[in-house]
Every structure is written in structure tokens, then in C-alpha cells.
Design a protein around this motif. Structure first.
Motif, short mmCIF file in Angstrom:
data_model
loop_
_atom_site.label_atom_id
_atom_site.label_comp_id
_atom_site.label_asym_id
_atom_site.label_seq_id
_atom_site.Cartn_x
_atom_site.Cartn_y
_atom_site.Cartn_z
N TYR A 55 0.82 -1.20 0.00
CA TYR A 55 0.00 0.00 0.00
C TYR A 55 0.86 1.26 0.00
CZ TYR A 55 -3.37 -3.57 1.25
OH TYR A 55 -4.14 -4.70 1.25
N GLU A 56 0.34 2.31 -0.64
CA GLU A 56 1.03 3.58 -0.71
C GLU A 56 0.75 4.41 0.54
OE1 GLU A 56 3.13 4.21 -2.97
OE2 GLU A 56 2.65 2.67 -4.46
N LEU A 57 1.76 5.08 1.06
CA LEU A 57 1.60 5.97 2.19
C LEU A 57 1.64 7.42 1.70
CD1 LEU A 57 3.90 4.39 4.94
CD2 LEU A 57 1.41 4.62 5.02
N PRO A 58 0.67 8.24 2.12
CA PRO A 58 0.68 9.64 1.72
C PRO A 58 1.98 10.32 2.15
CG PRO A 58 -1.41 9.06 2.75
CD PRO A 58 -0.49 7.90 2.96
N LEU A 59 2.60 11.04 1.22
CA LEU A 59 3.80 11.83 1.47
C LEU A 59 5.04 11.01 1.79
CD1 LEU A 59 2.25 14.73 3.61
CD2 LEU A 59 2.50 14.59 1.13
N GLU A 60 4.98 9.67 1.64
CA GLU A 60 6.13 8.81 1.86
C GLU A 60 6.31 7.87 0.67
OE1 GLU A 60 6.75 7.13 5.83
OE2 GLU A 60 4.98 8.22 6.49
N PRO A 61 6.92 8.36 -0.40
CA PRO A 61 7.05 7.55 -1.62
C PRO A 61 7.95 6.33 -1.42
CG PRO A 61 8.39 9.53 -1.77
CD PRO A 61 7.55 9.68 -0.53
N GLY A 62 7.67 5.32 -2.21
CA GLY A 62 8.52 4.13 -2.22
C GLY A 62 8.26 3.15 -1.10
N ARG A 63 7.18 3.28 -0.38
CA ARG A 63 6.91 2.40 0.77
C ARG A 63 6.05 1.19 0.43
NH1 ARG A 63 10.56 6.17 1.89
NH2 ARG A 63 11.19 6.08 4.07
N ASN A 64 5.56 1.10 -0.78
CA ASN A 64 4.80 -0.07 -1.21
C ASN A 64 5.77 -1.24 -1.35
OD1 ASN A 64 3.60 -2.11 -2.79
ND2 ASN A 64 2.32 -0.65 -3.90
N GLY A 65 5.72 -2.16 -0.42
CA GLY A 65 6.68 -3.25 -0.38
C GLY A 65 6.65 -4.16 -1.59
N PHE A 66 5.48 -4.40 -2.13
CA PHE A 66 5.37 -5.32 -3.26
C PHE A 66 5.94 -4.71 -4.53
CE2 PHE A 66 3.30 -7.72 -6.67
CZ PHE A 66 3.65 -9.01 -6.28
N ALA A 67 5.88 -3.39 -4.64
CA ALA A 67 6.40 -2.72 -5.83
C ALA A 67 7.91 -2.94 -5.97
CB ALA A 67 6.08 -1.22 -5.78
N TYR A 68 8.63 -3.00 -4.86
CA TYR A 68 10.08 -3.17 -4.90
C TYR A 68 10.50 -4.64 -4.79
CZ TYR A 68 15.03 -2.60 -3.82
OH TYR A 68 16.40 -2.68 -3.85
N TYR A 69 9.61 -5.48 -4.35
CA TYR A 69 9.95 -6.88 -4.06
C TYR A 69 10.58 -7.62 -5.25
CZ TYR A 69 9.41 -11.64 -2.19
OH TYR A 69 9.63 -12.91 -1.76
N PRO A 70 10.06 -7.49 -6.46
CA PRO A 70 10.70 -8.18 -7.59
C PRO A 70 12.16 -7.78 -7.77
CG PRO A 70 8.51 -7.43 -8.22
CD PRO A 70 8.82 -6.80 -6.90
N THR A 71 12.45 -6.50 -7.58
CA THR A 71 13.83 -6.03 -7.69
C THR A 71 14.71 -6.65 -6.61
OG1 THR A 71 13.07 -3.93 -8.59
CG2 THR A 71 15.30 -3.98 -7.71
N LEU A 106 0.27 -10.45 1.25
CA LEU A 106 1.34 -11.44 1.41
C LEU A 106 1.12 -12.66 0.52
CD1 LEU A 106 2.37 -11.66 5.16
CD2 LEU A 106 3.56 -10.58 3.27
N GLU A 107 -0.13 -12.97 0.23
CA GLU A 107 -0.41 -14.08 -0.68
C GLU A 107 0.18 -13.80 -2.05
OE1 GLU A 107 -4.18 -16.96 -1.85
OE2 GLU A 107 -4.56 -14.92 -1.14
N ARG A 108 0.16 -12.55 -2.48
CA ARG A 108 0.78 -12.18 -3.76
C ARG A 108 2.28 -12.42 -3.71
NH1 ARG A 108 -0.36 -6.31 -5.35
NH2 ARG A 108 0.53 -7.01 -7.32
N TYR A 109 2.90 -12.11 -2.57
CA TYR A 109 4.33 -12.36 -2.42
C TYR A 109 4.63 -13.85 -2.60
CZ TYR A 109 5.38 -7.74 -0.29
OH TYR A 109 5.57 -6.40 -0.04
N ILE A 110 3.83 -14.67 -1.96
CA ILE A 110 4.05 -16.12 -2.03
C ILE A 110 3.94 -16.61 -3.47
CG2 ILE A 110 3.17 -18.38 -1.32
CD1 ILE A 110 2.17 -16.99 1.27
N GLN A 111 2.85 -16.22 -4.13
CA GLN A 111 2.62 -16.67 -5.50
C GLN A 111 3.73 -16.18 -6.43
OE1 GLN A 111 -1.28 -15.03 -6.03
NE2 GLN A 111 -2.33 -16.78 -5.10
N PHE A 112 4.15 -14.94 -6.24
CA PHE A 112 5.19 -14.37 -7.09
C PHE A 112 6.53 -15.07 -6.86
CE2 PHE A 112 8.37 -11.20 -8.29
CZ PHE A 112 7.91 -10.82 -9.55
N THR A 113 6.87 -15.27 -5.59
CA THR A 113 8.14 -15.91 -5.26
C THR A 113 8.22 -17.31 -5.84
OG1 THR A 113 8.18 -14.66 -3.17
CG2 THR A 113 9.67 -16.53 -3.34
N ARG A 114 7.12 -17.99 -5.86
CA ARG A 114 7.10 -19.37 -6.34
C ARG A 114 7.00 -19.48 -7.87
NH1 ARG A 114 3.54 -22.56 -1.69
NH2 ARG A 114 5.19 -22.46 -0.09
#
Length: 210
Positions: A55-71, A106-114
Motif C-alpha cells: 500500500y502507498e503511504l501519503p507523502l512517503e514515496p517508495g513504501r509499497n513493499g510489493f512494488a520493490y519486491y521483484p527487484t 502477502l499471498e501475492r508475495y508467495i505466489q510471485f516468489t514461487r
């Protein structure tokens, strides 16, 4: 040597609420875990203050964990294990995210990781889901009351139930951090003793996995 990615928020980054700085690596749970498992394992620390599950946090860019996870996965590849400890920042009043929504993320993380073909992985790592330390109700009396309220506290206590259910559904390993450690004086972040206790509990779990 086994390679382990530890992906989380400020409690993985090692925020020290007493100094507003960062614990030295040797005092953070990631550093302590590295020492416990040496020389057989390499710990790759990927913590960020304010990181949410997805999820995005107002005024705090880059905090969406899933957006960076693939990298993070691609950068650390090849991996034998991924330790995920996220969900505290999902409890912020500005987001109004339920524990079940955090679990869906977190389910998206699992599916993506696998599905390593999606992130150029050479192998499929195991997963260890960690429900984070619970928020202390005394938070209403300190500066972090700006971010968290009584609903945040209640929802943080439910995370272990929904995360455990998710881990069982997908056959992931699971650890309830709150069973081993709690936040320090600021009611959110681990103190030095908390980092030590979490590392000890994780070391036992990781040895069983790998």
C-alpha cells in the motif's frame, strides 16, 4: 552456502527509537541471525522504514513493499529462503487496512516468489512468514499516536492468526514474533533485547528449514 533474504520494514532496517538512528548490524536481528548461522548462511538484509505490504503511504514515496519486491528478489538471486516480516505499517490510521487485506497482499508475495520465471530467478526459495511484534496499547500516550490508534493495536494482535492460516494454506514456514519479543519504549520498534530474542527464535526456525 545458503542465501537468505530478509525483507521487512523499520524493525528489519533496525530503527533505534532511543537515538532516532540505526542499530549497528551486529545488534540488529539480521546481524545476530547472520552470526548465529555463520559460516553456512549469508543474510541479505532488505529493510525500509515505513514499508507496507502493498500500500502507498501519503507523502512517503517508495513504501509499497510489493512494488520493490521483484527487484529485491532479482538482486539477491539465487536464494534458498525468503523471510517476510511486514504488516505493522499497514496498521497506520491513514491506510485503514484490515489484517485480512495484509494477508491477501502477502499471498501475492508467495505466489510471485514461487514463479521465479517472473523475476528471472534461478531457483524457487522457501518462504518463512513472520507476524511482526504487536503494537503496545501505551502508544496512545506517545508521539506515534499520530500514526496508530486502538484499532491499530487490535489489528496488530490479529495478524498472527491470519498469517498462520496463510502459511498453512501455502505450506510456508511461520513464526509469531510476538511470542518471543515485543516493542521497546516507543511501543512499535524493537529494542536491543527484542532484536536479540527475535534472532534467537529465527535461528532455530531457519535451521529447521534449510
Amino acid at each position: 552456502m545458503k542465501h537468505i533474504l530478509c525483507y521487512g520494514d523499520s524493525n528489519t532496517w533496525g530503527y533505534n527509537s532511543e537515538t532516532d538512528a540505526r542499530f549497528p548490524f551486529c545488534e540488529r536481528w539480521t546481524g545476530r541471525l547472520a552470526a548465529e548461522l555463520a559460516p553456512d548462511c549469508r543474510i541479505i538484509e532488505e529493510g525500509l522504514c515505513g514499508r507496507t505490504t502493498a500500500y502507498e503511504l501519503p507523502l512517503e514515496p517508495g513504501r509499497n513493499g510489493f512494488a520493490y519486491y521483484p527487484t529485491a528478489l532479482s538482486s539477491a538471486d539465487p536464494l534458498d529462503l525468503v523471510v517476510l516480516m511486514l504488516g505493522t505499517n499497514d496498521r497506520r490510521k491513514q491506510l485503514i487496512v484490515s489484517p485480512e487485506e495484509s494477508a491477501l497482499a502477502l499471498e501475492r508475495y508467495i505466489q510471485f516468489t514461487r514463479t521465479p520465471v517472473h523475476w528471472s530467478g534461478r531457483q524457487t526459495p522457501r518462504l518463512l512468514l513472520v507476524s511482526p511484534p504487536e503494537i503496545d496499547p501505551a502508544i496512545a500516550e506517545n508521539e506515534f499516536a499520530f500514526y496508530y490508534d486502538e484499532n491499530s493495536v487490535a489489528h496488530s494482535r490479529r495478524l498472527k492468526t491470519v498469517y498462520r492460516r496463510l502459511a498453512e494454506q501455502y505450506g510456508c514456514a511461520f513464526l509469531d514474533a510476538a511470542a518471543h519479543c515485543g516493542p521497546g519504549a516507543d511501543c512499535v520498534h524493537l529494542d536491543a533485547a527484542g532484536h536479540r530474542a527475535l534472532a534467537q527464535a529465527l535461528a532455530i526456525q531457519v535451521r529447521q528449514i534449510i
